[in-house]
Design an enzyme around this catalytic site. Structure first.
Site, PDB file in Angstrom:
ATOM      1  N   GLU A  38       0.959  -1.155   0.113  1.00  0.00           N
ATOM      2  CA  GLU A  38      -0.056  -0.005  -0.021  1.00  0.00           C
ATOM      3  C   GLU A  38       0.979   1.150   0.054  1.00  0.00           C
ATOM      4  O   GLU A  38       1.487   1.591   0.955  1.00  0.00           O
ATOM      5  CB  GLU A  38      -1.031   0.040   1.175  1.00  0.00           C
ATOM      6  CG  GLU A  38      -2.021   0.813   1.360  1.00  0.00           C
ATOM      7  CD  GLU A  38      -2.706   0.744   2.841  1.00  0.00           C
ATOM      8  OE1 GLU A  38      -3.064   1.878   3.211  1.00  0.00           O
ATOM      9  OE2 GLU A  38      -2.947  -0.220   3.482  1.00  0.00           O
ATOM     10  N   ASP A  57      -4.682   9.649  10.246  1.00  0.00           N
ATOM     11  CA  ASP A  57      -3.450   9.151  10.687  1.00  0.00           C
ATOM     12  C   ASP A  57      -2.881   9.695  12.001  1.00  0.00           C
ATOM     13  O   ASP A  57      -2.976  10.759  12.384  1.00  0.00           O
ATOM     14  CB  ASP A  57      -2.398   9.381   9.698  1.00  0.00           C
ATOM     15  CG  ASP A  57      -2.667   8.538   8.524  1.00  0.00           C
ATOM     16  OD1 ASP A  57      -2.800   7.360   8.697  1.00  0.00           O
ATOM     17  OD2 ASP A  57      -2.883   9.069   7.302  1.00  0.00           O
TER      18      ASP A  57
END
Lengths: 265, 409
Positions: free
Chosen positions: A50, A61
């Site tokens: 990824e 995040d």
């Protein structure tokens, strides 16, 4: 074109294990190093990579990934560079995905992004802040270019939502293990297994669990009920703990080995 | 053409708005949407909100005719909608109280908020104290320095203030951090977004609670002048005070809607927060709207002397009003805003917030353009106490001996 996600999951299943998906932002710690590190992950048995597309406002995040993408942005990792990185990965042995927040894709051009990604050998995109309701043009463009669209389900998703999400998903469904942002945790969310079970009721697609997985033991635990295990922040943390690129490659390989062992059932 | 009624189709304003958030937040946004829609048709909720506005905020806020200031506005008749006189000193309390009531209705016990100038943080901390809710406010590290006074106010009110050191350390990063907290705590936490942006239904929710400004102003100006104004004027950061005032006149085509964004050092310098003058449509903080972004879609950090306007996005409804031509937006640079700040202080005895000073500069332009027959309402969105240290430094006013200026530490 690198390996299809469907192939990757089928092969893992026939080997009685979950697929291992590893994340790293392109451009971290430098563009060339990120290519070497991701290829090292593939060497060590990661089934799908990824590739993170660095974005200025990564609101899903946690601290590790924020640090890494900030650094990647300061070294000039633009969307063009990310697509170039995709093309430099060893796609004969792994599927190559991009993980991107929506605005950089929209800005690059939805159709253009799908086309360029396909040309670079990428075969799927994870979009953490895009839900199917806003994805009309994206679904059209990705289908035209054979790119899988990976959407997320979360512990808070109702069964109705899950069914909407999986209808628009291809490749695999990304099950967020916990209510929170990315980052290694001492325990994988207790709700993950229940979420996977609820998602299985709605689809035959493979389901991969992400958020909080950092060790072989955790990977093993998740592999017992999910088709795939996604690891990101732990790779960044182990790279940050090393003094130079050769050491980082060793560390990444060791972690990927441990995780690849862990995903066996 | 946008009207007050046509505004929202499933959270969109024409091509703008929508919901670009992690799936984990979808359920919470759906819940907010449902609770909001049931609340605003519930007479008990309306009564509760109205009572708070009356007895706690001090509404209705006066409409003050500003004749000495108006001399500098081409002689137009200028009225100030005095949101600075609200409890806590700005319009932000209107929304904070409304969303605090929604928080209670959802059975949640904790509120979080982002803040730039600190006004929304103070308002949320105030509402939390009043209703007995926990409160955490996220504020960019740079803003905690620029607005040290408001940090202390929030702490005195019992709120926890988290200084955000990520990214550009201003409002945009405070919003990122608030979203991250919210995802992890959503079961017991409501995110009190402070302006008309973010994922649906926030732009509509915040506009609803700020619409009281426009409703009152419309009645007040008809009493004072016997007619509608020719223009209504407001500063636009996220755009909640502007949307509150504009919403009262949206369906009156004769009333011009004028918004003023922060031109910072000047749009040509790149150091500004002029989304309409120099931005382009994109997605930021969960909504599609005008954004300051580079060719790759990375957000460009904004700049303004005013922490409250220092934001690279803007509410999606403003983007729609902009594109349709219903409202007009122009940048006002730091120096022009500070001149207007000084002018209002000296002509009317009112020290405005520096955010509001951008609208004052706009009113001077509009007045000169429309001439002496014109009637203008300006939203005096906040008072300037929090900005005294910044203004002192700008104007080179020294503190008398023995008095320390707290800003910059």
């Amino acid at each position: 074109m690198s390996r299809r996600l469907s192939e990757v999951f089928l092969q893992a299943k026939s080997a009685n294990r979950a697929a291992l998906i590893g994340y790293l932002p392109a451009g971290f710690p430098t563009v060339d190093a990120s290519v070497e590190l991701m290829n090292a992950m593939i060497d060590a048995g990661v089934d799908a990579i990824e590739v993170g597309l660095p974005y200025s406002d990564p609101l899903m995040d946690g601290a590790e990934i924020q640090f890494a993408v900030d650094l990647a942005l300061t070294t000039g990792t633009t969307t063009d560079v990310v697509l170039d990185v995709v093309g430099r990965l060893d796609g004969t042995r792994a599927a190559v995905l991009v993980m991107s927040y929506w605005n950089p894709i929209e800005r690059f051009g939805v159709e253009r992004f799908a086309k360029h990604l396909a040309a670079a050998g990428g075969n799927g995109v994870i979009t953490p802040d895009l839900t199917p309701e806003e994805a009309g043009s994206w679904l059209t463009a990705t289908r035209a270019h054979g790119i899988d669209t990976i959407f997320l389900v979360a512990p808070s998703s109702t069964d109705d939502r899950i069914s909407t999400v999986v209808k628009n998903t291809s490749g695999f469904v990304y099950a967020a293990s916990t209510m929170g942002v990315t980052g290694a945790r001492s325990q994988v969310g207790a709700g993950a297994q229940a979420l996977v079970a609820r998602t299985q009721m709605a689809t035959d697609l493979p389901i991969a669990v992400g958020l909080g997985v950092s060790t072989g033991a955790q990977a093993h635990e998740v592999a017992a009920y999910a088709d795939g295990v996604i690891v990101g922040s732990a790779f960044i943390r182990c790279i940050r703990a090393t003094p130079d690129l050769p050491a980082a490659i060793c560390a990444v390989r060791a972690l990927a080995d441990e995780l690849a062992e862990g995903v066996h059932r | 053409m946008p009207t007050s009624e046509s505004a929202v189709t499933s959270g969109h304003f024409g091509p703008y708005g929508g919901r670009f958030v992690p799936e984990a937040l979808t359920a919470a946004l759906d819940e907010l949407d449902a609770v909001f829609r049931s609340a605003i048709i519930d007479p008990d909720f309306i009564a509760q909100l109205t009572q708070l506005e009356l007895s706690y905020t001090g509404r209705p806020s006066p409409l003050t005719r500003a004749d000495r200031f108006a001399v500098h506005c081409g002689g137009a008749r200028v009225y100030l909608k005095r949101e600075d006189l609200n409890h806590t000193g700005s319009h932000k309390i209107n929304n904070a109280l409304g969303q605090a009531l929604l928080t209670q209705r959802m059975g949640k016990t904790r509120m979080i908020a982002e803040t730039g100038a600190g006004q929304h943080g103070v308002a949320t901390a105030t509402a939390a104290a009043l209703l007995g809710l926990e409160c955490t406010v996220f504020m960019g590290e740079e803003d905690t320095r620029r607005q040290a006074l408001n940090v202390v106010r929030m702490q005195l009110l019992g709120a926890e203030v988290i200084s955000v050191t990520a990214g550009s350390r201003t409002l945009k990063d405070a919003i990122n951090e608030a979203m991250r907290d919210w995802v992890a705590t959503v079961e017991r936490t409501h995110y009190v977004l402070g302006t008309v942006t973010g994922p649906a239904p926030f732009p509509e929710v915040v506009r609803y609670f700020q619409a009281v400004i426009g409703r009152e102003a419309r009645e007040q100006i008809q009493l004072a002048e016997g007619r509608l104004p020719d223009a209504v004027v407001a500063c636009v950061g996220g755009g909640s005070n502007a949307m509150g005032l504009f919403s009262g006149f949206m369906d009156d085509p004769s009333v011009q809607l004028r918004g003023y964004e922060a031109g910072g050092d000047g749009v040509e310098t790149g150091r500004h927060a002029a989304r309409f003058a120099a931005g382009s449509p994109g997605v930021l903080h969960g909504t599609r709207t005008y954004v300051m972004q580079d060719e790759w879609g990375q957000t460009i950090p904004s700049h303004s002397i005013s922490a409250g306007l220092d934001y690279p996005g803007v509410g999606p409804e403003h983007s729609w009003l902009h594109d349709s031509g219903r409202a007009k937006y122009e940048p006002v640079n730091d120096d022009e805003a500070m001149d207007a700040f000084a002018l209002l202080s000296r002509t009317e005895g009112i020290i405005p917030a520096i955010e509001t000073a951008h609208a004052l500069a706009g009113a001077i332009r509009v007045g000169r353009e429309l001439g002496s027959d014109a009637v203008i309402i300006l939203n005096l969105s906040g008072r300037g106490d929090k900005d005294v240290a910044t203004a002192a430094r700008w104007f080179g006013i020294g503190a008398p001996e023995g008095i320390e200026m707290v800003e910059g530490r």
